[in-house]
Design a protein around this motif. Structure first.
Motif, PDB file in Angstrom:
ATOM      1  N   ARG A 430       0.910  -1.119  -0.141  1.00 60.68           N
ATOM      2  CA  ARG A 430       0.064   0.018   0.092  1.00 60.68           C
ATOM      3  C   ARG A 430       0.774   1.123   0.233  1.00 60.68           C
ATOM      4  O   ARG A 430       1.772   1.414   0.849  1.00 60.68           O
ATOM      5  CB  ARG A 430      -0.904   0.053   1.108  1.00 60.68           C
ATOM      6  CG  ARG A 430      -2.145   1.049   1.285  1.00 60.68           C
ATOM      7  CD  ARG A 430      -1.778   2.316   1.866  1.00 60.68           C
ATOM      8  NE  ARG A 430      -1.692   2.018   3.226  1.00 60.68           N
ATOM      9  CZ  ARG A 430      -1.366   3.096   4.325  1.00 60.68           C
ATOM     10  NH1 ARG A 430      -0.864   4.386   3.601  1.00 60.68           N
ATOM     11  NH2 ARG A 430      -1.078   2.643   5.507  1.00 60.68           N
ATOM     12  N   LEU A 436      -3.373   0.337  -3.397  1.00 67.04           N
ATOM     13  CA  LEU A 436      -2.856  -1.080  -2.943  1.00 67.04           C
ATOM     14  C   LEU A 436      -2.417  -1.715  -4.568  1.00 67.04           C
ATOM     15  O   LEU A 436      -3.038  -1.585  -5.489  1.00 67.04           O
ATOM     16  CB  LEU A 436      -4.171  -1.873  -2.489  1.00 67.04           C
ATOM     17  CG  LEU A 436      -3.788  -3.382  -1.947  1.00 67.04           C
ATOM     18  CD1 LEU A 436      -2.843  -3.149  -0.790  1.00 67.04           C
ATOM     19  CD2 LEU A 436      -4.922  -4.199  -1.563  1.00 67.04           C
ATOM     20  N   TRP A 459      -7.022   2.721   0.276  1.00 68.59           N
ATOM     21  CA  TRP A 459      -6.476   1.658   1.306  1.00 68.59           C
ATOM     22  C   TRP A 459      -5.712   2.471   2.275  1.00 68.59           C
ATOM     23  O   TRP A 459      -5.316   1.632   3.554  1.00 68.59           O
ATOM     24  CB  TRP A 459      -5.739   0.802   0.883  1.00 68.59           C
ATOM     25  CG  TRP A 459      -6.518  -0.294  -0.127  1.00 68.59           C
ATOM     26  CD1 TRP A 459      -7.051  -0.290  -1.372  1.00 68.59           C
ATOM     27  CD2 TRP A 459      -7.019  -1.674   0.283  1.00 68.59           C
ATOM     28  NE1 TRP A 459      -7.528  -1.157  -2.008  1.00 68.59           N
ATOM     29  CE2 TRP A 459      -7.619  -2.240  -0.819  1.00 68.59           C
ATOM     30  CE3 TRP A 459      -6.959  -2.579   1.463  1.00 68.59           C
ATOM     31  CZ2 TRP A 459      -8.333  -3.283  -0.574  1.00 68.59           C
ATOM     32  CZ3 TRP A 459      -7.218  -3.772   1.172  1.00 68.59           C
ATOM     33  CH2 TRP A 459      -8.135  -4.314   0.316  1.00 68.59           C
ATOM     34  N   TYR A 462      -6.473   1.708   6.233  1.00 62.93           N
ATOM     35  CA  TYR A 462      -6.135   0.870   7.153  1.00 62.93           C
ATOM     36  C   TYR A 462      -4.565   0.747   7.475  1.00 62.93           C
ATOM     37  O   TYR A 462      -4.034   1.258   6.795  1.00 62.93           O
ATOM     38  CB  TYR A 462      -6.059  -0.407   6.206  1.00 62.93           C
ATOM     39  CG  TYR A 462      -7.449  -0.738   5.644  1.00 62.93           C
ATOM     40  CD1 TYR A 462      -8.527  -0.928   6.656  1.00 62.93           C
ATOM     41  CD2 TYR A 462      -7.809  -0.760   4.553  1.00 62.93           C
ATOM     42  CE1 TYR A 462      -9.851  -1.134   6.059  1.00 62.93           C
ATOM     43  CE2 TYR A 462      -9.184  -0.934   3.983  1.00 62.93           C
ATOM     44  CZ  TYR A 462     -10.003  -1.250   4.731  1.00 62.93           C
ATOM     45  OH  TYR A 462     -11.431  -1.231   4.093  1.00 62.93           O
ATOM     46  N   LEU A 465      -2.422  -4.571   7.458  1.00 59.32           N
ATOM     47  CA  LEU A 465      -2.952  -5.513   6.752  1.00 59.32           C
ATOM     48  C   LEU A 465      -2.225  -6.749   6.776  1.00 59.32           C
ATOM     49  O   LEU A 465      -0.944  -7.160   7.022  1.00 59.32           O
ATOM     50  CB  LEU A 465      -2.633  -5.147   5.267  1.00 59.32           C
ATOM     51  CG  LEU A 465      -3.043  -3.901   4.484  1.00 59.32           C
ATOM     52  CD1 LEU A 465      -2.474  -3.255   3.337  1.00 59.32           C
ATOM     53  CD2 LEU A 465      -4.649  -3.868   4.521  1.00 59.32           C
ATOM     54  N   ALA A 481      -8.172  -6.610   7.325  1.00 57.49           N
ATOM     55  CA  ALA A 481      -7.543  -5.260   7.076  1.00 57.49           C
ATOM     56  C   ALA A 481      -8.228  -4.718   8.434  1.00 57.49           C
ATOM     57  O   ALA A 481      -9.261  -4.649   8.824  1.00 57.49           O
ATOM     58  CB  ALA A 481      -7.888  -4.556   5.907  1.00 57.49           C
ATOM     59  N   ASP A 483      -8.785  -0.978  10.207  1.00 55.51           N
ATOM     60  CA  ASP A 483      -8.824   0.358  10.025  1.00 55.51           C
ATOM     61  C   ASP A 483      -8.291   1.280  11.223  1.00 55.51           C
ATOM     62  O   ASP A 483      -7.934   0.695  12.137  1.00 55.51           O
ATOM     63  CB  ASP A 483     -10.128   0.991   9.521  1.00 55.51           C
ATOM     64  CG  ASP A 483     -11.257   0.766  10.528  1.00 55.51           C
ATOM     65  OD1 ASP A 483     -10.793   1.122  11.860  1.00 55.51           O
ATOM     66  OD2 ASP A 483     -12.430   0.821  10.161  1.00 55.51           O
TER      67      ASP A 483
END
Length: 572
Positions: A430, A436, A459, A462, A465, A481, A483
């Motif tokens: 990312r 991503l 992304w 987040y 991951l 994922a 956040d």
């Protein structure tokens, strides 16, 4: 209580010493008792230890062991045959040759140092059946050593005790010992059934038949009490043989038989033993090893034979987890398949210098046998390095290979297993704008990833991951994922490189308390991928997979990792 120090499995030394001392004056309760053994040596190989194999004593002691070595039995007071036959010699430390008496040595011993270093070596040219006779007499501190020197020269005439005994060291050539042979017959066994296995021994020399078991080719090592296959009985066809089960479980032992052909040898002996598989036993492949031990150390006759457990239950794959501490050491956490303790209570140091990486991730779950997708690490200059697995748990990773530069653009990197359905582990990154990217794995060791594929934007929401394995039960690799508010989301895998993940599914809130998360694989043998999470106070939890996309994990179970590393900064 008499203390026993045992070398080579002489745990019953005290009882044996008391029995052999019957009919003669026994030593006082606190005096030491020493045990020595006959030895058989192969010329030109390891020397034969003739120091005590075990010492028992009740109180602190100090004294002298007087050893004698002779070309003939220790029965001649004239000591005409004292010393070593041609080709044999003594290696010793801490013992002194007795002045004026060939082949006699004095060795100081005590309760804190009861084992002098004495070993008989045989030159490669030593003739077959060359024998040296040896014995000892123990003299307490202040005793008459000169008297003991005379006593030891005829110790074969005395009733043996733990204060004096005699034995032999015999040389046998490899060609001689090879005349002893072993054959195995190991048919398969069905789960819930029994079968008879046999070992046929042509015994020219006295020896010990040891039958043991290890995982067969392609099998991982079994965990304690996991195999569920054992030996229930053993029979022998000859009165020259005595057999015992060393354990009812193949994972802990097997069969041991003492065979003595005697003066009428050679003899042919058939040892039969019953192998029983529990109804719940898995489809293991098992290798049987049969060694006929004539030499204490040398080229003993050996044979191997494999058999299978016929079962519909597959052998579950066990997975390892790797952690890194602040100093850059890597630790190997061996998976056990048990929910209550998914990792062994030890962790092995398997690498150093990994502090150079500011991002490190496995590409796919790594098995306890060090197979799997390998690991990548990114250094501070943005260069990505690749490590393949070796198949050796004690050294699980190869030397690193440079993948390329420019990887500093990614705020997060995560191995996601086979996200594209081509059987190769993949990597996602990312970038700083929240896009991503997917890097498909290749079969190349020098270029492990193909050109990146854009997955999508947004992304940046987040901060964690994690490649999660197959959480939904559809055979595809999924992604979890977390956040910035602590909500965990599941992205189900599609198996398509151009769109590797479907619409996200909310797992739940409150996950912000875990700075470290890893999905090592199926940790409890239920066929579902699990999750390990470690909080900021050092507590570690197992989240068991359910196979359901709407609720992929059960409630957490607190588990223990080994004491090392004390404070890991990465789990993968």
């Amino acid at each position: 209580m008499r203390r026993i120090i045992a070398l080579g499995g002489t745990a019953a030394l005290l009882a044996a010493a008391l029995m052999t001392g019957a009919g003669t004056a026994a030593a006082a309760y606190g005096d030491p008792w020493f045990d020595i053994e006959d030895r058989v040596i192969q010329p030109g190989t390891w020397p034969a230890e003739v120091s005590p194999t075990g010492v028992s004593y009740g109180e602190a002691f100090e004294g002298t062991l007087v050893y004698a070595f002779s070309k003939a039995p220790l029965t001649d007071a004239t000591w005409a045959k004292g010393g070593f036959p041609a080709g044999l010699s003594l290696q010793h430390e801490g013992c002194q040759a007795r002045t004026g008496v060939t082949g006699v040595y004095t060795c100081s011993v005590s309760d804190t140092d009861p084992y002098p270093t004495l070993a008989v070596a045989a030159e490669e040219s030593t003739a077959d059946d060359t024998t040296v006779h040896y014995g000892f007499v123990y003299v307490p501190r202040g005793g008459d050593v000169a008297k003991a020197v005379k006593e030891v020269q005829t110790v074969d005439l005395q009733l043996e005790s733990g204060q004096h005994a005699a034995r032999t060291v015999t040389v046998k050539t490899a060609e001689h010992v090879a005349r002893n042979t072993v054959e195995l017959s190991t048919p398969p066994v069905s789960a819930g059934s029994t079968v008879t296995h046999t070992a046929k021994v042509h015994a020219v020399d006295e020896g010990t038949l040891d039958i043991n078991f290890v995982p067969g080719e392609g099998m991982r090592h079994w965990e304690e009490d996991e195999l569920k296959v054992g030996v229930t009985s053993v029979r022998q066809s000859s009165g020259t043989t005595e057999c015992d089960l060393t354990s009812g479980y193949l994972s802990a032992g097997g069969v041991s038989c003492e065979i003595d052909p005697g003066a009428d040898g050679p003899v042919d002996v058939t040892v039969s033993y019953t192998v029983k598989a529990d109804p719940t036993a898995a489809a293991w492949k098992i290798e049987t090893s049969a060694v006929y031990g004539v030499f204490d150390a040398g080229d003993n006759p050996e044979t191997r034979s494999a058999f299978s457990v016929l079962s519909s239950r597959p052998v579950p794959t066990h997975y390892a987890m790797v952690s890194r501490d602040a100093s850059g050491r890597l630790y190997w956490h061996h998976g056990t398949g048990r929910t209550a303790q998914p990792f062994a209570d030890w962790a092995e140091n398997v690498g150093t210098g990994w502090q150079t990486y500011n991002a490190v991730t496995k590409l796919a779950p790594i098995t306890t046998e060090a197979a799997g997708g390998g690991v990548v690490g990114r250094d501070s200059s943005g260069v990505l390095w690749s490590y393949r697995t070796t198949g050796m748990p004690y050294a699980p990773f190869t030397q690193r290979v440079r993948v390329g530069s420019g990887w500093g653009t990614y705020k997060q990197l995560a191995g996601v297993g086979d996200a594209t359905g081509d059987g190769r582990p993949d990597l996602i990154g990312r970038d700083g704008t929240g896009v991503l990217w997917l890097y498909k794995g290749t079969t190349s060791t020098t270029a492990p990833f193909s050109a990146r594929i854009r997955v999508g934007g947004g992304w940046q929401a987040y901060n964690q991951l994690t490649g999660a394995g197959d959480l939904t039960g559809d055979g595809r690799a999924d992604l979890i994922a977390r956040d910035t508010t602590g909500v965990l989301w599941l992205y189900p895998g599609t198996g398509r490189a151009e769109a590797p993940y479907g619409a996200r599914v909310r797992v739940g809130a409150g996950w912000q308390g875990y700075p470290l998360m890893s999905s090592p694989g199926d940790l409890n043998d239920d066929g579902r991928a699990d999750l390990i999470a470690r909080d900021g106070t050092g507590n570690t939890y197992l989240y068991q997979g359910t196979g359901k996309a709407t609720a992929p994990y059960l409630g957490r179970v607190k588990i223990a990792l080994s004491e090392e590393p004390a404070s890991p900064n990465a789990l993968f």
